[in-house]
Motif scaffolding. Sequence first.
Motif, PDB file in Angstrom:
ATOM      1  N   GLY A  80      31.132  46.438  41.740  1.00 13.64           N
ATOM      2  CA  GLY A  80      30.186  45.447  41.248  1.00 13.64           C
ATOM      3  C   GLY A  80      30.581  44.825  39.924  1.00 13.64           C
ATOM      4  N   LYS A  82      35.564  42.129  40.963  1.00 13.97           N
ATOM      5  CA  LYS A  82      36.934  42.097  41.493  1.00 13.97           C
ATOM      6  C   LYS A  82      37.050  41.127  42.669  1.00 13.97           C
ATOM      7  CE  LYS A  82      36.979  46.499  42.396  1.00 13.97           C
ATOM      8  NZ  LYS A  82      35.610  46.855  41.959  1.00 13.97           N
ATOM      9  N   THR A  83      36.137  41.286  43.630  1.00 15.31           N
ATOM     10  CA  THR A  83      36.197  40.415  44.805  1.00 15.31           C
ATOM     11  C   THR A  83      35.975  38.958  44.395  1.00 15.31           C
ATOM     12  OG1 THR A  83      35.447  42.203  46.228  1.00 15.31           O
ATOM     13  CG2 THR A  83      35.173  39.974  47.076  1.00 15.31           C
ATOM     14  N   HIS A  84      35.034  38.758  43.506  1.00 12.09           N
ATOM     15  CA  HIS A  84      34.744  37.415  43.026  1.00 12.09           C
ATOM     16  C   HIS A  84      36.017  36.764  42.445  1.00 12.09           C
ATOM     17  CE1 HIS A  84      31.701  34.620  40.821  1.00 12.09           C
ATOM     18  NE2 HIS A  84      32.907  34.061  40.813  1.00 12.09           N
ATOM     19  N   ARG A  97      26.657  43.628  39.535  1.00 18.90           N
ATOM     20  CA  ARG A  97      25.834  43.587  40.744  1.00 18.90           C
ATOM     21  C   ARG A  97      24.423  44.090  40.448  1.00 18.90           C
ATOM     22  NH1 ARG A  97      29.042  45.995  44.855  1.00 18.90           N
ATOM     23  NH2 ARG A  97      29.887  43.914  45.199  1.00 18.90           N
ATOM     24  N   GLU A 155      22.521  41.478  38.591  1.00 15.88           N
ATOM     25  CA  GLU A 155      22.065  40.449  39.537  1.00 15.88           C
ATOM     26  C   GLU A 155      20.865  40.920  40.348  1.00 15.88           C
ATOM     27  OE1 GLU A 155      26.041  37.914  40.780  1.00 15.88           O
ATOM     28  OE2 GLU A 155      25.251  39.415  42.140  1.00 15.88           O
TER      29      GLU A 155
HETATM   30  P1  ADP Z   1      33.431  44.141  43.008  1.00 17.27           P
HETATM   31  O1  ADP Z   1      34.319  43.486  44.027  1.00 17.27           O
HETATM   32  O2  ADP Z   1      34.158  44.501  41.752  1.00 17.27           O
HETATM   33  O3  ADP Z   1      32.671  45.305  43.550  1.00 17.27           O
HETATM   34  P2  ADP Z   1      32.009  41.633  43.127  1.00 17.27           P
HETATM   35  O4  ADP Z   1      33.153  40.713  42.898  1.00 17.27           O
HETATM   36  O5  ADP Z   1      31.504  41.749  44.514  1.00 17.27           O
HETATM   37  O6  ADP Z   1      32.351  43.086  42.553  1.00 17.27           O
HETATM   38  O7  ADP Z   1      30.833  41.218  42.128  1.00 17.27           O
HETATM   39  C1  ADP Z   1      29.512  41.666  42.293  1.00 17.27           C
HETATM   40  C2  ADP Z   1      28.567  40.554  41.978  1.00 17.27           C
HETATM   41  O8  ADP Z   1      28.604  40.263  40.604  1.00 17.27           O
HETATM   42  C3  ADP Z   1      28.915  39.262  42.689  1.00 17.27           C
HETATM   43  O9  ADP Z   1      27.735  38.621  43.095  1.00 17.27           O
HETATM   44  C4  ADP Z   1      29.646  38.447  41.639  1.00 17.27           C
HETATM   45  O10 ADP Z   1      29.474  37.070  41.831  1.00 17.27           O
HETATM   46  C5  ADP Z   1      28.972  38.911  40.369  1.00 17.27           C
HETATM   47  N1  ADP Z   1      29.873  38.884  39.202  1.00 17.27           N
HETATM   48  C6  ADP Z   1      30.722  39.856  38.825  1.00 17.27           C
HETATM   49  N2  ADP Z   1      31.372  39.526  37.696  1.00 17.27           N
HETATM   50  C7  ADP Z   1      30.915  38.305  37.349  1.00 17.27           C
HETATM   51  C8  ADP Z   1      31.204  37.419  36.262  1.00 17.27           C
HETATM   52  N3  ADP Z   1      32.079  37.737  35.311  1.00 17.27           N
HETATM   53  N4  ADP Z   1      30.536  36.256  36.241  1.00 17.27           N
HETATM   54  C9  ADP Z   1      29.633  35.918  37.185  1.00 17.27           C
HETATM   55  N5  ADP Z   1      29.317  36.711  38.214  1.00 17.27           N
HETATM   56  C10 ADP Z   1      29.948  37.900  38.312  1.00 17.27           C
END
Ligand code: ADP
Length: 466
Positions: free
Chosen positions: A165, A168-170, A324, A327
Amino acid sequence: MRAELWDIAVALYKASLATQEEVEKWNRHAMTFASHKLENNVLHIDVEDEYLAEFYQDLYASKMRFALIQGGADENVQVKFRATDEARELAEMKRQEKARAEMKEMPAAATTEKFESTNPFFSNYTFENFVKGPSNSFAYAIATAVANSPGGNTNNPFFIWGGTGLGKTHLMQAVGHHIMEHNPDKRVCYITSETFLNEFVNSLSTKTTEAFRNRYRNIDVLLLDDVQFVGGTNNFQEEFFNTFNNLISRGRQIVMTSDVPPRKLNRLEERLISRFQQGIVIEIELPSYETRLAILRSKTRNSRRPVPDDILMFIAENIKSSVRAVEGALKLVEQFMGSNPGIELTKQTAMVLLKELTEEEVTIRRLSVEEIIKAVGAFYEASYADILSASRTQPLATARQVAMFLARKLTGQSTPTVAAEFKRNHTTVIYGAETIQKRLSVEPKLKRSIEMITEQLGRKPSELFE
Ligand code: ADP
Ligand code: MG
């Protein structure tokens, strides 16, 4: 089994998932379950091969068990994935049917072929929507460099790691979006490691490995998400290694993410790990208060009825474990405002609304296996090395198994990851943890000791018995 128990358990499990990604993942996996049957308090779920059985067992058995109990099943119910011939035949049949259907759908004259990513891109995971802060600025800088000139040899592969959360995926998908927009002819593929692995396993059983190989060696930008789930058979690792080398040597870009750094990917062969480290490895860390607040402000920028700033500050102050989670809190607040248009949202109300989330925050401190081994060692007057040693004398053997039990319960890490920390194989850890689980119900003294260690670690004993 009561017809609806399975459905209730599945619904409960799905409701516990935090993201759409996870729900989709479950749906994809559940499609491959051939059948399920409750027999002598064991829920058997049949799948097509041993590999998948083991993979799903790690991923779902304990969560499904929990959901079943919540749904009304007996407390001692167990969940076992197993490979059966019927399941294999069924899967084979489905694949043939699908192939036939696809043949029929094929247009007579091939239109211009557009490359399709394996897993979907999320339209909002862009650079524009990504808020920079000290916790991610380095990762962000490399991501933009890679997006502007994919396939260079300095940032290739680009390996991003960090807790769940944290974005990374983002960030990885932002790289993909940027490249697709500026270089529309580049073949950009986003794929989770699980899908990658499943596709490979399928290609073996349908004897289409050649097609699999061709597809993935013809990609310009490979975005491989959550490589901590890669493991498995040697022939997969061999295939992965060759694909990897093939892509890199031909100047194609690879971006990977993981929840641990490469050296902790202990289900992987050493040669893969060292290849992962040849480009650039960057951690995304927990965001600071300022970054959390900036993210909240950016997410509410365009709302018609913006959440008051003092409420955003309240969320940023109290929800720290991941973006996450931040959010999630914002969503609750927005829902409340949406369904109570007449009521002004005060900090008091927000406090009540977010009570459960903020309480979780205190307990969700991420424990490492190392911390657990040390705490158990301290309790049993044994050193870290003693616990990892091969000695089977008492009480050391019990201490070791208690540590395994707690590590599985409290770290949220997969059994193979835990096992590697203990320098044991994963069946040993499962056996150790299960031994303790059994002894607990008949040995109040042992139970009390474990509760004390758990409290010492800052966690609630009730978590152990969920
Ligand atoms: P991970 O892959 O690391 O588990 P995600 O990429 O799925 O995390 O991110 C989780 C949520 O948080 C998503 O909805 C993402 O858009 C949001 N998010 C994470 N980092 C940021 C950031 N720096 N700015 C805006 N939104 C973010
Ligand atoms: Mg992710």
